[in-house]
Enzyme design. Sequence first.
Site, PDB file in Angstrom:
ATOM      1  N   HIS A 147      -1.244  -1.263  -4.183  1.00 14.54           N
ATOM      2  CA  HIS A 147      -2.533  -0.967  -3.562  1.00 14.54           C
ATOM      3  C   HIS A 147      -2.637   0.543  -3.362  1.00 14.54           C
ATOM      4  O   HIS A 147      -1.787   1.154  -2.719  1.00 14.54           O
ATOM      5  CB  HIS A 147      -2.625  -1.717  -2.226  1.00 14.54           C
ATOM      6  CG  HIS A 147      -3.942  -1.584  -1.531  1.00 14.54           C
ATOM      7  ND1 HIS A 147      -5.036  -2.348  -1.848  1.00 14.54           N
ATOM      8  CD2 HIS A 147      -4.334  -0.773  -0.516  1.00 14.54           C
ATOM      9  CE1 HIS A 147      -6.054  -2.023  -1.056  1.00 14.54           C
ATOM     10  NE2 HIS A 147      -5.645  -1.073  -0.233  1.00 14.54           N
ATOM     11  N   ASP A 156      -6.654  -6.496   4.406  1.00 14.43           N
ATOM     12  CA  ASP A 156      -6.017  -5.172   4.370  1.00 14.43           C
ATOM     13  C   ASP A 156      -6.071  -4.565   5.764  1.00 14.43           C
ATOM     14  O   ASP A 156      -7.156  -4.332   6.298  1.00 14.43           O
ATOM     15  CB  ASP A 156      -6.773  -4.299   3.357  1.00 14.43           C
ATOM     16  CG  ASP A 156      -6.210  -2.893   3.222  1.00 14.43           C
ATOM     17  OD1 ASP A 156      -5.135  -2.609   3.778  1.00 14.43           O
ATOM     18  OD2 ASP A 156      -6.866  -2.074   2.544  1.00 14.43           O
ATOM     19  N   GLY A 157      -4.884  -4.323   6.318  1.00 17.11           N
ATOM     20  CA  GLY A 157      -4.783  -3.658   7.612  1.00 17.11           C
ATOM     21  C   GLY A 157      -4.013  -4.493   8.614  1.00 17.11           C
ATOM     22  O   GLY A 157      -4.434  -5.589   8.971  1.00 17.11           O
ATOM     23  N   GLY A 158      -2.853  -3.987   9.022  1.00 14.79           N
ATOM     24  CA  GLY A 158      -2.065  -4.684  10.029  1.00 14.79           C
ATOM     25  C   GLY A 158      -1.435  -5.990   9.555  1.00 14.79           C
ATOM     26  O   GLY A 158      -1.050  -6.823  10.377  1.00 14.79           O
ATOM     27  N   MET A 180     -11.726  -6.136   5.445  1.00 14.26           N
ATOM     28  CA  MET A 180     -10.867  -5.196   6.179  1.00 14.26           C
ATOM     29  C   MET A 180     -10.498  -5.790   7.534  1.00 14.26           C
ATOM     30  O   MET A 180     -11.365  -6.248   8.276  1.00 14.26           O
ATOM     31  CB  MET A 180     -11.586  -3.858   6.391  1.00 14.26           C
ATOM     32  CG  MET A 180     -11.777  -3.011   5.137  1.00 14.26           C
ATOM     33  SD  MET A 180     -10.249  -2.564   4.274  1.00 14.26           S
ATOM     34  CE  MET A 180      -9.357  -1.648   5.539  1.00 14.26           C
ATOM     35  N   MET A 205      -9.130   7.988  -0.346  1.00 13.05           N
ATOM     36  CA  MET A 205      -9.972   8.340   0.809  1.00 13.05           C
ATOM     37  C   MET A 205     -10.546   9.737   0.603  1.00 13.05           C
ATOM     38  O   MET A 205      -9.832  10.646   0.185  1.00 13.05           O
ATOM     39  CB  MET A 205      -9.145   8.320   2.086  1.00 13.05           C
ATOM     40  CG  MET A 205      -8.434   7.006   2.354  1.00 13.05           C
ATOM     41  SD  MET A 205      -7.698   7.018   3.989  1.00 13.05           S
ATOM     42  CE  MET A 205      -6.743   5.486   3.946  1.00 13.05           C
ATOM     43  N   GLY A 242       1.092  -2.191   4.074  1.00 10.56           N
ATOM     44  CA  GLY A 242       1.638  -0.849   3.944  1.00 10.56           C
ATOM     45  C   GLY A 242       2.907  -0.704   4.744  1.00 10.56           C
ATOM     46  O   GLY A 242       4.019  -0.798   4.210  1.00 10.56           O
ATOM     47  N   SER A 243       2.746  -0.528   6.064  1.00 10.37           N
ATOM     48  CA  SER A 243       3.931  -0.281   6.894  1.00 10.37           C
ATOM     49  C   SER A 243       4.913  -1.447   6.890  1.00 10.37           C
ATOM     50  O   SER A 243       6.127  -1.231   6.959  1.00 10.37           O
ATOM     51  CB  SER A 243       3.529   0.096   8.323  1.00 10.37           C
ATOM     52  OG  SER A 243       2.225  -0.298   8.622  1.00 10.37           O
ATOM     53  N   GLY A 254      -9.163   3.808   7.055  1.00  8.75           N
ATOM     54  CA  GLY A 254      -8.872   5.224   7.252  1.00  8.75           C
ATOM     55  C   GLY A 254      -7.398   5.536   7.451  1.00  8.75           C
ATOM     56  O   GLY A 254      -6.936   6.580   7.012  1.00  8.75           O
ATOM     57  N   PHE A 255      -6.669   4.617   8.080  1.00  8.61           N
ATOM     58  CA  PHE A 255      -5.276   4.921   8.405  1.00  8.61           C
ATOM     59  C   PHE A 255      -4.405   3.680   8.290  1.00  8.61           C
ATOM     60  O   PHE A 255      -4.865   2.564   8.570  1.00  8.61           O
ATOM     61  CB  PHE A 255      -5.167   5.475   9.836  1.00  8.61           C
ATOM     62  CG  PHE A 255      -5.950   6.747  10.013  1.00  8.61           C
ATOM     63  CD1 PHE A 255      -5.395   7.969   9.669  1.00  8.61           C
ATOM     64  CD2 PHE A 255      -7.263   6.706  10.469  1.00  8.61           C
ATOM     65  CE1 PHE A 255      -6.135   9.146   9.793  1.00  8.61           C
ATOM     66  CE2 PHE A 255      -8.011   7.872  10.596  1.00  8.61           C
ATOM     67  CZ  PHE A 255      -7.448   9.097  10.260  1.00  8.61           C
ATOM     68  N   GLY A 256      -3.152   3.889   7.916  1.00 13.10           N
ATOM     69  CA  GLY A 256      -2.160   2.820   7.941  1.00 13.10           C
ATOM     70  C   GLY A 256      -1.614   2.656   9.343  1.00 13.10           C
ATOM     71  O   GLY A 256      -1.875   3.477  10.231  1.00 13.10           O
ATOM     72  N   GLY A 257      -0.868   1.584   9.558  1.00 13.03           N
ATOM     73  CA  GLY A 257      -0.153   1.399  10.807  1.00 13.03           C
ATOM     74  C   GLY A 257      -0.997   0.983  11.995  1.00 13.03           C
ATOM     75  O   GLY A 257      -0.545   1.062  13.138  1.00 13.03           O
ATOM     76  N   SER A 263       0.842  -1.196   0.000  1.00 17.04           N
ATOM     77  CA  SER A 263       0.000   0.000   0.000  1.00 17.04           C
ATOM     78  C   SER A 263       0.875   1.242   0.000  1.00 17.04           C
ATOM     79  O   SER A 263       1.666   1.454   0.930  1.00 17.04           O
ATOM     80  CB  SER A 263      -0.904   0.014   1.232  1.00 17.04           C
ATOM     81  OG  SER A 263      -1.496   1.292   1.332  1.00 17.04           O
TER      82      SER A 263
HETATM   83  C1  DX5 Z   1      -6.364   1.463   5.642  1.00 18.27           C
HETATM   84  C2  DX5 Z   1      -5.919   1.167   4.228  1.00 18.27           C
HETATM   85  C3  DX5 Z   1      -4.798   0.229   4.135  1.00 18.27           C
HETATM   86  C4  DX5 Z   1      -3.518   0.688   4.772  1.00 18.27           C
HETATM   87  C5  DX5 Z   1      -2.853  -0.530   5.355  1.00 18.27           C
HETATM   88  O1  DX5 Z   1      -7.594   2.061   5.615  1.00 18.27           O
HETATM   89  O2  DX5 Z   1      -7.011   0.603   3.490  1.00 18.27           O
HETATM   90  O3  DX5 Z   1      -4.563  -0.181   2.786  1.00 18.27           O
HETATM   91  O4  DX5 Z   1      -2.625   1.287   3.874  1.00 18.27           O
HETATM   92  O5  DX5 Z   1      -1.720  -0.123   6.052  1.00 18.27           O
HETATM   93  P1  DX5 Z   1      -0.970  -1.093   7.090  1.00 18.27           P
HETATM   94  O6  DX5 Z   1      -0.489  -2.283   6.293  1.00 18.27           O
HETATM   95  O7  DX5 Z   1       0.126  -0.243   7.592  1.00 18.27           O
HETATM   96  O8  DX5 Z   1      -1.973  -1.489   8.134  1.00 18.27           O
HETATM   97 ZN    ZN Z   2      -6.567  -0.274   1.518  1.00 15.42          ZN
END
Ligand code: DX5
Ligand code: ZN
Length: 229
Positions: free
Chosen positions: A38, A180-182, A142, A42, A202-203, A147-150, A15
């Site tokens: 990805h 997707d997420g964590g 999900m 938003m 992502g992270s 909404g947020f990464g990390g 991501s």
């Molecule tokens: C969150 C996004 C994710 C996000 C995942 O709303 O949809 O795609 O980038 O980030 P990580 O892998 O850091 O949880």
């Molecule tokens: Zn995503």
Amino acid sequence: MTLEPLPAAPRINPSILAADFANMQAELARIASADFVHVDVMDNHFVPNLTFGPQMVERIQQTSPIPLDVHLMMTDPDRWAPGYAELGAASVTFHLEAAADPVALARRLRDIGARAGIAIKPGTAAEPLFDVLDEFDQILVMTVEPGFGGQGFMPETMPKLRALADEARRRGSDVWLQVDGGIADQTIAQAAAAGADTFVAGSAVYGSDDIEAAVTRLRAIARAGSLEA
Ligand code: DX5
Ligand code: ZN
């Protein structure tokens, strides 16, 4: 349209939400060994965060070495999602919670030539999708609140993923199941064991000094996890 073979599972989709937005071209080049990029769109309305819109995604499409997996966290995807398919994204995923007519929208996306994806938030049930699995190429479960990464992975979403995987198997569906997420070294195996075949990270990817090694490791752990299922 060029018909490239689709990458095989397990697929790792970094991501770019976790990338340096001021160096997008270089950040895209760093993930050339991954499967899809990805792209989190938003709108500051469906989720309390704002990223970018079609102009930026079009430049990413022109610059990326790998195909785009667009995740639309927006209200009124019925109106906006087709534009992302038209600019060439390989897959476009919109949220069930936001769409007025998910099946009609998925059909439009496929008509344009994209894979059609539907996403559900952690609190949204999967059962309404069971009878329409064939209308989608990908279901995104999900594993954090969008909404947020990390954020931390939510293991309580795994029974829902498992139920979707069971239902897809029962119906002989080849729909991809994405999480997707964590997603990271510590969490990807349990998602793979529950039936995921496509993993957004992502992270865990952009936070690594050696991205190619991180992608290879995530794939290997996912492969081992899915064998345990
Ligand atoms: C969150 C996004 C994710 C996000 C995942 O709303 O949809 O795609 O980038 O980030 P990580 O892998 O850091 O949880
Ligand atoms: Zn995503």
